[in-house]
Design a protein around this motif. Structure first.
Motif, PDB file in Angstrom:
ATOM      1  N   ALA A   1      34.200  36.241   5.180  1.00 56.88           N
ATOM      2  CA  ALA A   1      35.846  36.245   5.199  1.00 56.88           C
ATOM      3  C   ALA A   1      36.525  34.397   5.116  1.00 56.88           C
ATOM      4  O   ALA A   1      37.701  34.389   4.455  1.00 56.88           O
ATOM      5  CB  ALA A   1      35.676  36.318   6.599  1.00 56.88           C
ATOM      6  N   ASP A   2      35.538  33.679   5.171  1.00 58.28           N
ATOM      7  CA  ASP A   2      36.176  32.223   5.083  1.00 58.28           C
ATOM      8  C   ASP A   2      36.263  32.043   3.835  1.00 58.28           C
ATOM      9  O   ASP A   2      36.996  30.993   2.968  1.00 58.28           O
ATOM     10  CB  ASP A   2      35.060  31.006   5.913  1.00 58.28           C
ATOM     11  CG  ASP A   2      35.384  30.959   7.731  1.00 58.28           C
ATOM     12  OD1 ASP A   2      36.381  31.776   7.464  1.00 58.28           O
ATOM     13  OD2 ASP A   2      34.996  30.668   8.581  1.00 58.28           O
TER      14      ASP A   2
ATOM     15  N   LYS B   1      39.334  33.952   1.991  1.00 55.90           N
ATOM     16  CA  LYS B   1      40.383  33.116   2.472  1.00 55.90           C
ATOM     17  C   LYS B   1      40.471  31.728   1.704  1.00 55.90           C
ATOM     18  O   LYS B   1      41.903  31.361   0.973  1.00 55.90           O
ATOM     19  CB  LYS B   1      40.301  32.689   3.968  1.00 55.90           C
ATOM     20  CG  LYS B   1      41.363  32.898   4.649  1.00 55.90           C
ATOM     21  CD  LYS B   1      41.593  33.353   5.933  1.00 55.90           C
ATOM     22  CE  LYS B   1      43.192  32.985   6.448  1.00 55.90           C
ATOM     23  NZ  LYS B   1      44.389  34.332   6.327  1.00 55.90           N
ATOM     24  N   SER B   2      39.902  30.774   1.620  1.00 54.15           N
ATOM     25  CA  SER B   2      39.654  29.544   0.648  1.00 54.15           C
ATOM     26  C   SER B   2      39.983  29.769  -1.031  1.00 54.15           C
ATOM     27  O   SER B   2      41.026  28.984  -1.099  1.00 54.15           O
ATOM     28  CB  SER B   2      37.778  28.812   1.040  1.00 54.15           C
ATOM     29  OG  SER B   2      37.294  29.020  -0.638  1.00 54.15           O
TER      30      SER B   2
ATOM     31  N   ARG C   1      46.073  40.740   0.921  1.00 53.76           N
ATOM     32  CA  ARG C   1      45.132  41.080   2.359  1.00 53.76           C
ATOM     33  C   ARG C   1      44.162  41.744   1.219  1.00 53.76           C
ATOM     34  O   ARG C   1      43.890  42.487   0.457  1.00 53.76           O
ATOM     35  CB  ARG C   1      45.432  42.330   2.930  1.00 53.76           C
ATOM     36  CG  ARG C   1      44.883  42.451   4.207  1.00 53.76           C
ATOM     37  CD  ARG C   1      45.197  43.769   4.719  1.00 53.76           C
ATOM     38  NE  ARG C   1      46.231  43.767   5.651  1.00 53.76           N
ATOM     39  CZ  ARG C   1      47.198  44.389   6.158  1.00 53.76           C
ATOM     40  NH1 ARG C   1      47.157  45.726   5.848  1.00 53.76           N
ATOM     41  NH2 ARG C   1      47.864  43.677   6.675  1.00 53.76           N
TER      42      ARG C   1
ATOM     43  N   ALA D   1      43.723  34.515   0.037  1.00 52.44           N
ATOM     44  CA  ALA D   1      43.902  35.684   0.841  1.00 52.44           C
ATOM     45  C   ALA D   1      44.787  35.109   2.594  1.00 52.44           C
ATOM     46  O   ALA D   1      44.196  34.355   2.268  1.00 52.44           O
ATOM     47  CB  ALA D   1      43.040  36.776   0.970  1.00 52.44           C
ATOM     48  N   ASP D   2      45.697  36.047   1.641  1.00 56.97           N
ATOM     49  CA  ASP D   2      46.340  35.474   3.109  1.00 56.97           C
ATOM     50  C   ASP D   2      46.061  36.233   4.549  1.00 56.97           C
ATOM     51  O   ASP D   2      46.411  35.528   5.664  1.00 56.97           O
ATOM     52  CB  ASP D   2      47.914  35.878   3.547  1.00 56.97           C
ATOM     53  CG  ASP D   2      49.248  35.878   2.026  1.00 56.97           C
ATOM     54  OD1 ASP D   2      48.827  34.254   1.969  1.00 56.97           O
ATOM     55  OD2 ASP D   2      48.918  36.610   1.018  1.00 56.97           O
ATOM     56  N   GLU D   3      45.328  36.679   4.383  1.00 58.90           N
ATOM     57  CA  GLU D   3      44.602  37.892   5.491  1.00 58.90           C
ATOM     58  C   GLU D   3      42.998  38.246   5.101  1.00 58.90           C
ATOM     59  O   GLU D   3      43.346  38.894   4.032  1.00 58.90           O
ATOM     60  CB  GLU D   3      45.505  38.956   5.724  1.00 58.90           C
ATOM     61  CG  GLU D   3      44.390  39.366   7.053  1.00 58.90           C
ATOM     62  CD  GLU D   3      45.633  40.833   8.067  1.00 58.90           C
ATOM     63  OE1 GLU D   3      45.470  41.098   8.762  1.00 58.90           O
ATOM     64  OE2 GLU D   3      47.165  41.214   6.933  1.00 58.90           O
ATOM     65  N   VAL D   4      42.356  38.214   5.765  1.00 59.67           N
ATOM     66  CA  VAL D   4      40.900  39.718   5.929  1.00 59.67           C
ATOM     67  C   VAL D   4      40.299  40.379   6.356  1.00 59.67           C
ATOM     68  O   VAL D   4      40.878  39.367   7.851  1.00 59.67           O
ATOM     69  CB  VAL D   4      40.192  38.029   4.841  1.00 59.67           C
ATOM     70  CG1 VAL D   4      38.527  39.415   5.215  1.00 59.67           C
ATOM     71  CG2 VAL D   4      40.557  37.223   4.299  1.00 59.67           C
TER      72      VAL D   4
ATOM     73  N   ASN E   1      48.393  34.937  -6.916  1.00 61.59           N
ATOM     74  CA  ASN E   1      48.328  33.752  -6.279  1.00 61.59           C
ATOM     75  C   ASN E   1      48.809  33.041  -7.840  1.00 61.59           C
ATOM     76  O   ASN E   1      50.200  32.418  -7.541  1.00 61.59           O
ATOM     77  CB  ASN E   1      47.476  32.732  -6.223  1.00 61.59           C
ATOM     78  CG  ASN E   1      46.989  32.906  -4.815  1.00 61.59           C
ATOM     79  OD1 ASN E   1      47.838  32.839  -3.511  1.00 61.59           O
ATOM     80  ND2 ASN E   1      45.547  32.662  -4.310  1.00 61.59           N
TER      81      ASN E   1
END
Length: 103
Positions: free
Chosen positions: A29-30, A33-34, A20, A37-40, A8
Motif C-alpha cells: 500500500a505505501d 500511494k507513493s 483508488r 494513488a489517493d487511496e489504496v 496523475n
C-alpha cells in the motif's frame, strides 16, 4: 505504475481524477500511494468481500487479472453490475501473452 502516472498527468492537466488503487497485500500500500494513488484498498478476486470497498464511490474501473483468476474476475464483473454506478470499465487480460502465444 504507468496507469497511475498517466492519471496523475491528466489531473495536472485539469481533469478531476480520484485514484483508488487496489493491492492484494497491505504491505504494498505505501509503495502504491507513493506513486500517486489517493487511496489504496486491499482487493483479492478470491475474497468477494473486498469488492464493495473497492467500488464504493467509483464510476470508472480499470481491472487486470491473470487468466487463472478468470472466475474471480467474472464474480467481480457481477459485483460491478450489481453496484450499478460504473459508467466505464476496462479489463486487461493478457498477462503472459508473450509466453502464451501460438506461433
Amino acid at each position: 505504475k504507468e496507469l497511475i502516472a498517466h492519471l496523475n498527468e491528466a489531473r495536472k492537466g485539469g481533469r478531476d481524477v480520484f485514484i483508488r488503487a487496489a493491492v492484494r497485500t497491505e504491505s504494498k500500500a505505501d509503495f502504491v500511494k507513493s506513486l500517486g494513488a489517493d487511496e489504496v484498498v486491499t482487493f483479492d478476486y478470491e475474497k468477494h468481500e473486498t469488492f464493495a470497498p473497492a467500488l464504493e464511490g467509483m464510476t470508472q474501473v480499470f481491472s487486470a487479472s491473470p487468466d487463472p483468476q478468470a472466475d474471480g474476475h467474472a464474480a467481480f464483473c457481477k459485483a460491478i453490475s450489481a453496484y450499478g454506478k460504473i459508467e466505464h470499465a476496462v479489463r486487461l487480460s493478457c498477462f503472459g501473452a508473450d509466453q502464451n502465444t501460438v506461433s
